[in-house]
Design a protein around this motif. Structure first.
Motif, PDB file in Angstrom:
ATOM      1  N   TYR A 118      16.976 -11.695 -23.203  1.00  0.00           N
ATOM      2  CA  TYR A 118      18.208 -12.024 -22.330  1.00  0.00           C
ATOM      3  C   TYR A 118      19.253 -11.383 -22.610  1.00  0.00           C
ATOM      4  O   TYR A 118      19.534 -10.161 -22.116  1.00  0.00           O
ATOM      5  CB  TYR A 118      18.423 -13.613 -22.150  1.00  0.00           C
ATOM      6  N   ARG A 119      20.384 -11.748 -23.359  1.00  0.00           N
ATOM      7  CA  ARG A 119      21.553 -11.041 -23.774  1.00  0.00           C
ATOM      8  C   ARG A 119      21.455  -9.594 -23.956  1.00  0.00           C
ATOM      9  O   ARG A 119      22.102  -8.683 -23.780  1.00  0.00           O
ATOM     10  CB  ARG A 119      22.442 -11.887 -24.589  1.00  0.00           C
ATOM     11  N   SER A 120      20.771  -9.412 -25.201  1.00  0.00           N
ATOM     12  CA  SER A 120      20.368  -8.296 -25.902  1.00  0.00           C
ATOM     13  C   SER A 120      19.993  -6.910 -24.863  1.00  0.00           C
ATOM     14  O   SER A 120      20.134  -5.969 -25.035  1.00  0.00           O
ATOM     15  CB  SER A 120      19.786  -8.034 -27.152  1.00  0.00           C
ATOM     16  N   SER A 135      13.122 -12.544 -19.845  1.00  0.00           N
ATOM     17  CA  SER A 135      13.201 -13.764 -19.141  1.00  0.00           C
ATOM     18  C   SER A 135      13.320 -13.514 -17.608  1.00  0.00           C
ATOM     19  O   SER A 135      13.796 -12.155 -17.379  1.00  0.00           O
ATOM     20  CB  SER A 135      14.346 -14.563 -19.349  1.00  0.00           C
ATOM     21  N   TRP A 136      12.903 -14.103 -16.702  1.00  0.00           N
ATOM     22  CA  TRP A 136      13.142 -13.881 -15.223  1.00  0.00           C
ATOM     23  C   TRP A 136      14.723 -13.905 -14.841  1.00  0.00           C
ATOM     24  O   TRP A 136      15.072 -12.846 -13.983  1.00  0.00           O
ATOM     25  CB  TRP A 136      12.555 -15.075 -14.350  1.00  0.00           C
ATOM     26  N   ILE A 137      15.415 -14.489 -15.653  1.00  0.00           N
ATOM     27  CA  ILE A 137      16.807 -14.437 -15.135  1.00  0.00           C
ATOM     28  C   ILE A 137      17.473 -13.079 -15.611  1.00  0.00           C
ATOM     29  O   ILE A 137      18.355 -12.507 -14.878  1.00  0.00           O
ATOM     30  CB  ILE A 137      17.749 -15.677 -15.948  1.00  0.00           C
ATOM     31  N   ARG A 142      16.152 -10.401 -12.941  1.00  0.00           N
ATOM     32  CA  ARG A 142      16.896 -10.685 -11.784  1.00  0.00           C
ATOM     33  C   ARG A 142      18.226  -9.684 -11.723  1.00  0.00           C
ATOM     34  O   ARG A 142      18.306  -8.996 -10.904  1.00  0.00           O
ATOM     35  CB  ARG A 142      17.206 -12.085 -11.568  1.00  0.00           C
ATOM     36  N   ILE A 143      18.808  -9.906 -12.902  1.00  0.00           N
ATOM     37  CA  ILE A 143      20.082  -9.083 -13.217  1.00  0.00           C
ATOM     38  C   ILE A 143      19.814  -7.526 -13.073  1.00  0.00           C
ATOM     39  O   ILE A 143      20.408  -6.792 -12.606  1.00  0.00           O
ATOM     40  CB  ILE A 143      21.016  -9.593 -14.143  1.00  0.00           C
ATOM     41  N   ILE A 144      18.848  -7.126 -14.062  1.00  0.00           N
ATOM     42  CA  ILE A 144      18.402  -5.792 -14.021  1.00  0.00           C
ATOM     43  C   ILE A 144      18.141  -5.159 -12.728  1.00  0.00           C
ATOM     44  O   ILE A 144      18.582  -4.045 -12.504  1.00  0.00           O
ATOM     45  CB  ILE A 144      17.314  -5.882 -15.202  1.00  0.00           C
ATOM     46  N   SER A 158      24.172 -16.796 -16.263  1.00  0.00           N
ATOM     47  CA  SER A 158      23.819 -15.262 -16.465  1.00  0.00           C
ATOM     48  C   SER A 158      24.838 -14.179 -15.974  1.00  0.00           C
ATOM     49  O   SER A 158      24.860 -13.218 -16.284  1.00  0.00           O
ATOM     50  CB  SER A 158      22.425 -15.352 -16.387  1.00  0.00           C
ATOM     51  N   GLU A 159      25.109 -14.509 -14.721  1.00  0.00           N
ATOM     52  CA  GLU A 159      25.896 -13.410 -14.058  1.00  0.00           C
ATOM     53  C   GLU A 159      27.270 -13.357 -14.794  1.00  0.00           C
ATOM     54  O   GLU A 159      27.834 -12.230 -14.969  1.00  0.00           O
ATOM     55  CB  GLU A 159      26.071 -13.687 -12.322  1.00  0.00           C
TER      56      GLU A 159
END
Length: 144
Positions: free
Chosen positions: A12-14, A43-45, A48-50, A119-120
């Protein structure tokens, strides 16, 4: 120069930081990421952002564990929490070239909607911190 982003699961974060940093396409500077207890998949989250931000070409495809060899080849390290820094100190990390950002992980108790919103916000915070980091002379070659 290698900038290394370290979080818990490397899902996620990294990964968001790695993708955003690498999207800057800076000559002779590359970001990598790892996790102290890596997950098997992004992760799916994060995906999604990527995908929404066109960053797919700038992130590695698999999660990797934070190990001594990775830390040793890193010129600058960003830890997302104090516990990540403590973990790496136990692996022998002693460089003064690091920052601890204290950007926390998503909570398992969050609803899907809350995870999306958080996440956003997290991605916006990561982008601001990376942009600030890149403005430093260490990374750009400029004298402040």
């Amino acid at each position: 120069m290698i900038v290394h982003f370290i979080c818990t699961g490397n899902s996620y974060r990294s990964r968001l930081a790695e993708a955003y940093f690498n999207s800057k396409q800076l000559p002779n500077i590359k970001a990598i990421s790892s996790g102290i207890n890596p997950d098997k998949f992004i992760s799916w989250i994060t995906l999604r952002i990527i995908q929404q931000n066109g960053l797919s070409d700038y992130v590695s495809s698999s999660c990797q564990k934070t190990i001594k060899k990775l830390i040793q080849k890193s010129d600058f390290v960003v830890f997302f929490e104090d516990k990540h820094y403590e973990f790496c100190k136990n692996l022998g990390f002693s460089s003064k070239n690091f920052e601890i950002w204290n950007i926390h992980d998503l909570s398992p108790e969050m609803t899907e909607r809350e995870k999306i919103e958080k996440s956003e916000e997290t991605f916006e915070e990561i982008k601001k911190k990376i942009d600030k980091l890149l403005a430093k002379s260490t990374f750009t070659g400029r004298v402040e």
